[in-house]
Motif scaffolding. Structure first.
Motif, PDB file in Angstrom:
ATOM      1  N   SER A 315       0.808  -1.228   0.000  1.00 25.99           N
ATOM      2  CA  SER A 315       0.000   0.000   0.000  1.00 25.99           C
ATOM      3  C   SER A 315       0.835   1.269   0.000  1.00 25.99           C
ATOM      4  O   SER A 315       0.315   2.354   0.226  1.00 25.99           O
ATOM      5  CB  SER A 315      -0.924   0.005   1.226  1.00 25.99           C
ATOM      6  N   ARG A 316       2.141   1.156  -0.258  1.00 27.11           N
ATOM      7  CA  ARG A 316       3.020   2.313  -0.356  1.00 27.11           C
ATOM      8  C   ARG A 316       3.859   2.229  -1.615  1.00 27.11           C
ATOM      9  O   ARG A 316       4.082   1.152  -2.159  1.00 27.11           O
ATOM     10  CB  ARG A 316       3.968   2.396   0.853  1.00 27.11           C
ATOM     11  N   GLY A 317       4.336   3.391  -2.078  1.00 26.49           N
ATOM     12  CA  GLY A 317       5.292   3.416  -3.174  1.00 26.49           C
ATOM     13  C   GLY A 317       4.651   3.453  -4.541  1.00 26.49           C
ATOM     14  O   GLY A 317       3.435   3.577  -4.701  1.00 26.49           O
ATOM     15  N   GLY A 318       5.514   3.339  -5.560  1.00 25.98           N
ATOM     16  CA  GLY A 318       5.060   3.441  -6.935  1.00 25.98           C
ATOM     17  C   GLY A 318       4.110   2.343  -7.343  1.00 25.98           C
ATOM     18  O   GLY A 318       3.209   2.560  -8.159  1.00 25.98           O
ATOM     19  N   ALA A 319       4.289   1.138  -6.780  1.00 25.71           N
ATOM     20  CA  ALA A 319       3.369   0.039  -7.095  1.00 25.71           C
ATOM     21  C   ALA A 319       1.964   0.377  -6.640  1.00 25.71           C
ATOM     22  O   ALA A 319       0.982   0.149  -7.357  1.00 25.71           O
ATOM     23  CB  ALA A 319       3.853  -1.245  -6.441  1.00 25.71           C
ATOM     24  N   ALA A 320       1.842   0.938  -5.428  1.00 29.88           N
ATOM     25  CA  ALA A 320       0.527   1.316  -4.905  1.00 29.88           C
ATOM     26  C   ALA A 320      -0.101   2.424  -5.737  1.00 29.88           C
ATOM     27  O   ALA A 320      -1.333   2.470  -5.909  1.00 29.88           O
ATOM     28  CB  ALA A 320       0.656   1.765  -3.448  1.00 29.88           C
ATOM     29  N   ASP A 321       0.729   3.313  -6.271  1.00 31.11           N
ATOM     30  CA  ASP A 321       0.210   4.415  -7.085  1.00 31.11           C
ATOM     31  C   ASP A 321      -0.458   3.910  -8.354  1.00 31.11           C
ATOM     32  O   ASP A 321      -1.366   4.554  -8.889  1.00 31.11           O
ATOM     33  CB  ASP A 321       1.360   5.369  -7.428  1.00 31.11           C
ATOM     34  N   LEU A 322      -0.035   2.749  -8.837  1.00 28.87           N
ATOM     35  CA  LEU A 322      -0.616   2.163 -10.048  1.00 28.87           C
ATOM     36  C   LEU A 322      -1.851   1.306  -9.756  1.00 28.87           C
ATOM     37  O   LEU A 322      -2.569   0.912 -10.666  1.00 28.87           O
ATOM     38  CB  LEU A 322       0.420   1.286 -10.757  1.00 28.87           C
ATOM     39  N   ALA A 323      -2.088   1.037  -8.480  1.00 31.15           N
ATOM     40  CA  ALA A 323      -3.069   0.017  -8.101  1.00 31.15           C
ATOM     41  C   ALA A 323      -4.455   0.605  -7.862  1.00 31.15           C
ATOM     42  O   ALA A 323      -4.844   0.860  -6.719  1.00 31.15           O
ATOM     43  CB  ALA A 323      -2.589  -0.711  -6.849  1.00 31.15           C
ATOM     44  N   ALA A 324      -5.221   0.782  -8.915  1.00 30.34           N
ATOM     45  CA  ALA A 324      -6.605   1.245  -8.777  1.00 30.34           C
ATOM     46  C   ALA A 324      -7.470   0.129  -8.186  1.00 30.34           C
ATOM     47  O   ALA A 324      -7.217  -1.063  -8.402  1.00 30.34           O
ATOM     48  CB  ALA A 324      -7.159   1.675 -10.127  1.00 30.34           C
TER      49      ALA A 324
END
Length: 387
Positions: A315-324
């Motif tokens: 739930s943190r970082g760039g991966a989370a930013d992509l996770a709609a």
């Protein structure tokens, strides 16, 4: 424009940095810009490459990784910049390369490239279980003050997402501008999905066709938190039939093998240079699973989404930013129990509906590297014009 990248970690045997800079050389030629890379090497020299030029500055090999060399001749770097007269100078690291570019007295736009968050990679990874991330950031305030001091010598700080720009703004980093990365969306596509590959991967794991097939792609390094991935998977697999294949390799292979030992229905696939094989395996799985909360963008997560895979990410970082929400489940970084719950929640959802949502995101939310460099060059042109 003429753009010079003072690239401290560019090497012929390099990895992600080399790939990114080679793409920039090609994009620059296509857009009519001249890209010059100043990088350390075993000897002085100059060569044409991908429509641009590499100017090598001699230096000793890096003791911890013999593929790379140390950038330590500041005067020589400044002489090259004086001779080349660039419109834009990029400092691509927070160490010697960043300071060499910052201290050059020439009249050019200066751009600080921030594509890795060292506090997230190491302190967040190792201390995150002992204290909250805000407290870890405060503990390493000396590093943020160091970056703030360096960034003040630049006109802009280039980052890979708005969320990261917001994070850096909190610490006073100068003028963070988001220029998101992108991927080859023709290469990462659900059209590659092959039921025969899926069936074989499940059979190799000793599982029937009706089991869920999870896939991960990860360098073997502590920041990737693969121990969390394996333990979360193990707990979830006690409730549902599922298997996990993991592609990748790295300096901590021994640790990853030890962490995976004793966990059933996991196969470490190792590194493959065959991109076609990797893309087909990715598209043929059912879900993508990821452990790292230190990504500044999350390229493999973007590739998974564009391949039609719902994703399970921290739930943190760039991966989370992509996770709609339409196609993802998130969990607290480093928490196997939360990851296990996220996997079960994912398996209870309507997968075909999530695959459709992935297609929408691939079309509207995830760009290509052409998009990335087009925006980057636009940012530079605007900075040059207002200087």
């Amino acid at each position: 424009m003429k753009i010079i990248d003072v690239a401290e970690f560019y090497a012929d045997e390099g990895g992600g940095v080399k790939t990114y800079i080679n793409q920039k050389l090609q994009a620059g030629k296509k857009a009519g810009h001249e890209i010059v890379v100043v990088a350390p090497g075993p000897r002085a020299g100059e060569e044409e490459r991908f429509g641009g030029r590499i100017i090598w500055v001699p230096g000793p090999s890096l003791p911890v990784d013999r593929r790379y060399y140390v950038l330590w001749r500041e005067k020589m770097v400044h002489e090259i910049l004086d001779r080349e007269k660039p419109d834009v100078v990029e400092g691509s690291s927070p160490w010697s390369g960043g300071w060499f570019a910052a201290r050059w007295k020439g009249d050019a736009v200066k751009s600080f490239i921030f594509h890795q968050d060292p506090v997230a990679v190491y302190p967040h990874t190792f201390l995150g279980k002992l204290m909250n991330y805000s407290r870890v950031d405060k503990l390493f305030l000396f590093y943020w003050k160091y970056l703030k001091r360096l960034s003040k010598r630049y006109d802009a700080t280039i980052v890979s997402g708005d969320w990261l720009a917001d994070r850096l703004s909190v610490f006073g980093i100068k003028n963070p501008i988001a220029v998101p990365f992108g991927i080859d969306k023709k290469f990462s596509s659900p059209k590659r999905r092959n039921p025969k590959i899926r069936k074989k991967l499940l059979a190799d794991l000793g599982l029937p066709d009706d089991a869920a097939l999870l896939i991960g792609i990860s360098r073997h390094h502590p920041e990737k938190r693969l121990g969390t991935v394996f333990q979360g998977f193990r707990q979830a697999s006690l409730q549902r039939k599922m298997g996990l294949v993991l592609f990748g390799d790295g300096p901590f292979r021994w640790m990853v093998k030890r962490q995976a030992r004793g966990v059933g229905h996991i196969k470490l696939m190792g590194f493959t240079a065959n991109r076609e094989e990797l893309a087909e395996a990715l598209s043929s799985a059912d879900y993508f699973i990821h452990g790292s909360a230190a990504e500044t963008y999350g390229l493999v997560v973007a590739e998974a989404i564009c391949s039609g895979l719902p994703v399970i990410v921290p739930s943190r970082g760039g991966a989370a930013d992509l996770a709609a929400r339409d196609y993802s489940e998130t969990y607290e970084p480093g928490n196997p129990a939360e990851l296990s719950n996220a996997i079960i929640r994912m398996l209870d959802r309507d997968r075909p509906k999530m695959v459709e949502a992935c297609a929408v995101a691939a079309q509207n939310s995830i760009g290509t590297m052409d998009d990335h460099f087009s925006k980057l060059f636009d940012v530079y042109e605007n900075l040059v014009n207002i200087r």
